[in-house]
Write a protein that holds these residues in place. Structure first.
Motif, PDB file in Angstrom:
ATOM      1  N   ASP A  12       0.825  -1.207   0.000  1.00  0.00           N
ATOM      2  CA  ASP A  12       0.000   0.000   0.000  1.00  0.00           C
ATOM      3  C   ASP A  12       0.863   1.263   0.000  1.00  0.00           C
ATOM      4  OD1 ASP A  12      -2.205  -1.634   0.048  1.00  0.00           O
ATOM      5  OD2 ASP A  12      -2.603  -1.364   2.202  1.00  0.00           O
ATOM      6  N   LEU A  13       1.939   1.235   0.767  1.00  0.00           N
ATOM      7  CA  LEU A  13       2.808   2.400   0.818  1.00  0.00           C
ATOM      8  C   LEU A  13       3.546   2.604  -0.505  1.00  0.00           C
ATOM      9  CD1 LEU A  13       4.223   2.054   4.434  1.00  0.00           C
ATOM     10  CD2 LEU A  13       2.776   3.901   3.585  1.00  0.00           C
ATOM     11  N   ARG A  14       3.967   1.507  -1.117  1.00  0.00           N
ATOM     12  CA  ARG A  14       4.611   1.626  -2.426  1.00  0.00           C
ATOM     13  C   ARG A  14       3.627   2.173  -3.455  1.00  0.00           C
ATOM     14  NH1 ARG A  14       8.992   0.086  -5.324  1.00  0.00           N
ATOM     15  NH2 ARG A  14       9.973  -0.869  -3.502  1.00  0.00           N
ATOM     16  N   ALA A  15       2.370   1.740  -3.372  1.00  0.00           N
ATOM     17  CA  ALA A  15       1.362   2.259  -4.304  1.00  0.00           C
ATOM     18  C   ALA A  15       1.175   3.767  -4.105  1.00  0.00           C
ATOM     19  CB  ALA A  15       0.034   1.525  -4.101  1.00  0.00           C
ATOM     20  N   ALA A  16       1.161   4.200  -2.834  1.00  0.00           N
ATOM     21  CA  ALA A  16       1.035   5.636  -2.564  1.00  0.00           C
ATOM     22  C   ALA A  16       2.255   6.384  -3.091  1.00  0.00           C
ATOM     23  CB  ALA A  16       0.866   5.866  -1.056  1.00  0.00           C
ATOM     24  N   TRP A  17       3.433   5.797  -2.911  1.00  0.00           N
ATOM     25  CA  TRP A  17       4.652   6.407  -3.448  1.00  0.00           C
ATOM     26  C   TRP A  17       4.564   6.534  -4.966  1.00  0.00           C
ATOM     27  CZ3 TRP A  17       9.198   8.589  -1.832  1.00  0.00           C
ATOM     28  CH2 TRP A  17      10.230   8.662  -2.767  1.00  0.00           C
ATOM     29  N   ASP A  18       4.124   5.470  -5.614  1.00  0.00           N
ATOM     30  CA  ASP A  18       4.014   5.501  -7.072  1.00  0.00           C
ATOM     31  C   ASP A  18       3.013   6.559  -7.534  1.00  0.00           C
ATOM     32  OD1 ASP A  18       5.862   3.468  -7.233  1.00  0.00           O
ATOM     33  OD2 ASP A  18       4.387   1.863  -7.530  1.00  0.00           O
ATOM     34  N   GLU A  19       1.925   6.731  -6.784  1.00  0.00           N
ATOM     35  CA  GLU A  19       0.954   7.778  -7.132  1.00  0.00           C
ATOM     36  C   GLU A  19       1.578   9.156  -6.972  1.00  0.00           C
ATOM     37  OE1 GLU A  19      -3.057   7.506  -5.589  1.00  0.00           O
ATOM     38  OE2 GLU A  19      -2.824   5.331  -5.333  1.00  0.00           O
ATOM     39  N   MET A  20       2.385   9.336  -5.909  1.00  0.00           N
ATOM     40  CA  MET A  20       3.073  10.606  -5.738  1.00  0.00           C
ATOM     41  C   MET A  20       4.004  10.875  -6.916  1.00  0.00           C
ATOM     42  SD  MET A  20       5.746  11.853  -2.759  1.00  0.00           S
ATOM     43  CE  MET A  20       7.046  10.788  -3.406  1.00  0.00           C
ATOM     44  N   ILE A  21       4.774   9.872  -7.316  1.00  0.00           N
ATOM     45  CA  ILE A  21       5.697  10.044  -8.439  1.00  0.00           C
ATOM     46  C   ILE A  21       4.933  10.351  -9.714  1.00  0.00           C
ATOM     47  CG2 ILE A  21       7.429   8.906  -9.867  1.00  0.00           C
ATOM     48  CD1 ILE A  21       8.400   9.736  -7.071  1.00  0.00           C
ATOM     49  N   SER A  22       3.792   9.709  -9.905  1.00  0.00           N
ATOM     50  CA  SER A  22       2.972   9.979 -11.085  1.00  0.00           C
ATOM     51  C   SER A  22       2.496  11.433 -11.084  1.00  0.00           C
ATOM     52  CB  SER A  22       1.774   9.032 -11.124  1.00  0.00           C
ATOM     53  OG  SER A  22       0.931   9.310 -12.224  1.00  0.00           O
ATOM     54  N   SER A  23       2.105  11.935  -9.914  1.00  0.00           N
ATOM     55  CA  SER A  23       1.690  13.334  -9.818  1.00  0.00           C
ATOM     56  C   SER A  23       2.858  14.272 -10.102  1.00  0.00           C
ATOM     57  CB  SER A  23       1.122  13.620  -8.422  1.00  0.00           C
ATOM     58  OG  SER A  23      -0.093  12.932  -8.216  1.00  0.00           O
ATOM     59  N   LEU A  24       4.046  13.906  -9.619  1.00  0.00           N
ATOM     60  CA  LEU A  24       5.217  14.737  -9.885  1.00  0.00           C
ATOM     61  C   LEU A  24       5.573  14.739 -11.365  1.00  0.00           C
ATOM     62  CD1 LEU A  24       7.535  13.870  -6.846  1.00  0.00           C
ATOM     63  CD2 LEU A  24       6.066  15.872  -7.153  1.00  0.00           C
TER      64      LEU A  24
END
Length: 466
Positions: A12-24
């Motif tokens: 779940d945390l990796r998924a949140a990280w990936d979403e952050m990177i996608s937003s960046l």
């Protein structure tokens, strides 16, 4: 073997990280994707675009991971390492997240602040900032949504404000300000309401009640004399949460903050590109531009008061704006005429991302104390790529084009017929003095270096970290 719960948490945390990177990544697209309306893709604009983006990353890390309305603290909302939104070179911008249903105390201690009462400060010693304002509002900070629709009436509401013209002070210059939904019975001190009954329904949630509670307090400390004025250390505390600790950090909170961090950066990048391009008409009129407020080339728009429609800004300011466009052998002479004296007056230039141009190592800005005033009361500024040897040089830092941002602050705005006026005229660089009063003095290279030394020392002190 890893516990299944731990594995789920890690996923779940990796998924949140990936979403952050996608937003960046989406934020990064705003540097060069024409559909996201960035400045022209010159080498310098592209390079500065990445610096600009990382400034929003810096801000988003602070906001997403370290905001706590129960245990708030003031942060530099804009500074020398995260410039944008045409940040004022004379300002400390500060903000803190709050919950307007609760009560807070802001405290500080000013130095010699007689100027706040229209008096002359002492001839020696240190002075308080020239001007101080607190503003309390409901809704997102400008640009967070990434959508110009956040400027519609009813989306954001200012619940109250207080500036140095009205702040009650103790004899030693100390002060406290109560922030609360209502002033308590018998309270006669400084007070700012955190509740306002909105006149407009929320356009995205018409069933929302009219009561709007503040979500943040923000403000500015403005400096006129950079050699003498010192920043005020401000503290804020939530009255009913003092002495308490928050809950332990957990994966759900971490995931939410990771996502918010990316969303804030993406929102800011997308919003301000659209703001400059559509509303301000920086590159020509677009559908949705604000008539009379759109920026002109080598001219100024109509002076306007800060409002939600124009992206907010300091609520006691009058603003104007335009875009300078100058070749190497050209200069722009700006004439700023004052009728009713403001509490603060400043002028600066910015790049097309809205970053303030260098104001420590260069003269990218001048205010009412720093600028020479001519015998007729007019402040004449010269925007040029190299030093013309006159007092009021605004340095373009080598940018062929960029924003011009004059500001005038009035605690009580004068009638419109007493508003200032500002004009610009493009001239040949070698003919600058022909367009200035004969009495305009000459500034030597040594004097310019002394001017820069004062600026460098002040900016270093203003943004010191210890």
């Amino acid at each position: 073997m890893a516990d299944q719960g731990n594995s789920d948490t890690a996923r779940d945390l990796r998924a949140a990280w990936d979403e952050m990177i996608s937003s960046l990544e989406s934020a990064r697209d705003a540097i060069e994707d024409p559909r996201l309306m960035p400045p022209p893709a010159t080498e310098r604009n592209l390079a500065e675009g990445y610096r600009y983006l990382l400034g929003f990353v810096h801000s988003a890390v602070e906001r997403a991971f370290h905001e706590d309305p129960l245990r708030p603290h003031f942060r530099n909302a804009l500074s020398i390492i995260n410039r944008g939104t045409l940040d004022n070179a004379d300002a400390i911008y500060f903000s803190a997240a709050i919950d307007g249903r609760r009560s807070y105390i802001i405290s500080g201690q000013a130095g010699d602040c007689r100027v706040w009462r229209g008096q002359q400060p002492a001839a020696t010693g240190r002075w308080a900032p020239h001007y101080l304002i607190f503003e309390v509002s409901s809704g997102v900070l400008a640009g967070d949504s990434g959508d110009l629709r956040e400027l519609r009436p009813g989306v954001k509401t200012q619940t109250g404000r207080l500036d140095s013209n009205a702040i009650q002070l103790e004899s030693d210059g100390s002060f406290e300000i109560l922030l609360a939904p209502q002033r308590p019975p018998g309270h006669t001190g400084n007070f700012i309401s955190t509740l306002k009954v909105a006149r407009h329904p929320h356009p995205d949630d018409p069933d929302q009640t009219a009561e709007r509670y503040a979500t943040y307090v923000s403000g500015r400390q403005l400096f006129n004399d950079w050699a003498r004025e010192d920043a005020i250390h401000l503290a804020i505390r939530c009255i009913d949460a003092q002495g308490t600790a928050g809950s332990a950090y957990d994966p759900a909170r971490a995931a939410a903050e990771l996502r918010r961090c990316g969303e804030l950066v993406r929102g800011q990048m997308h919003f301000w590109n659209a703001f400059w391009t559509i509303l301000m008409g920086t590159y020509g009129h677009r559908e949705g531009g604000i008539a009379g407020v759109e920026f002109r080339r080598n001219e100024f728009n109509t002076i306007n008061a800060a409002s939600g429609a124009t992206g907010g800004g300091m609520s006691t300011n009058l603003y104007a704006g335009g875009v300078f466009e100058l070749e190497a052998d050209e200069a722009l002479i700006v004439e700023n005429r004052i009728v009713a004296k403001p509490q603060y007056m400043g002028f600066q230039v910015g790049n097309l991302w809205g970053e303030s141009m260098e104001y420590a190592d260069r003269t990218g800005s001048l205010n009412g104390t720093q600028a020479d005033v001519d015998a007729d009361g007019t402040v004449r500024l010269v925007i040029a790529h190299r030093d013309p040897g006159v007092p009021n040089w605004i340095d373009t830092s080598g940018h062929r084009e960029g924003f011009m941002a004059p500001r005038w602050a009035y605690s009580e705005p004068p009638p419109t017929e007493q508003w200032p006026s500002i004009t610009a005229k493009k001239v040949r660089f070698d003919e600058i003095r022909r367009h200035l009063p004969a009495a305009t003095r000459t500034v030597s290279a040594d004097e310019r270096r002394r001017q820069i030394r004062i600026r460098q020392a002040h900016v270093q002190k203003r943004f010191r970290v210890f």
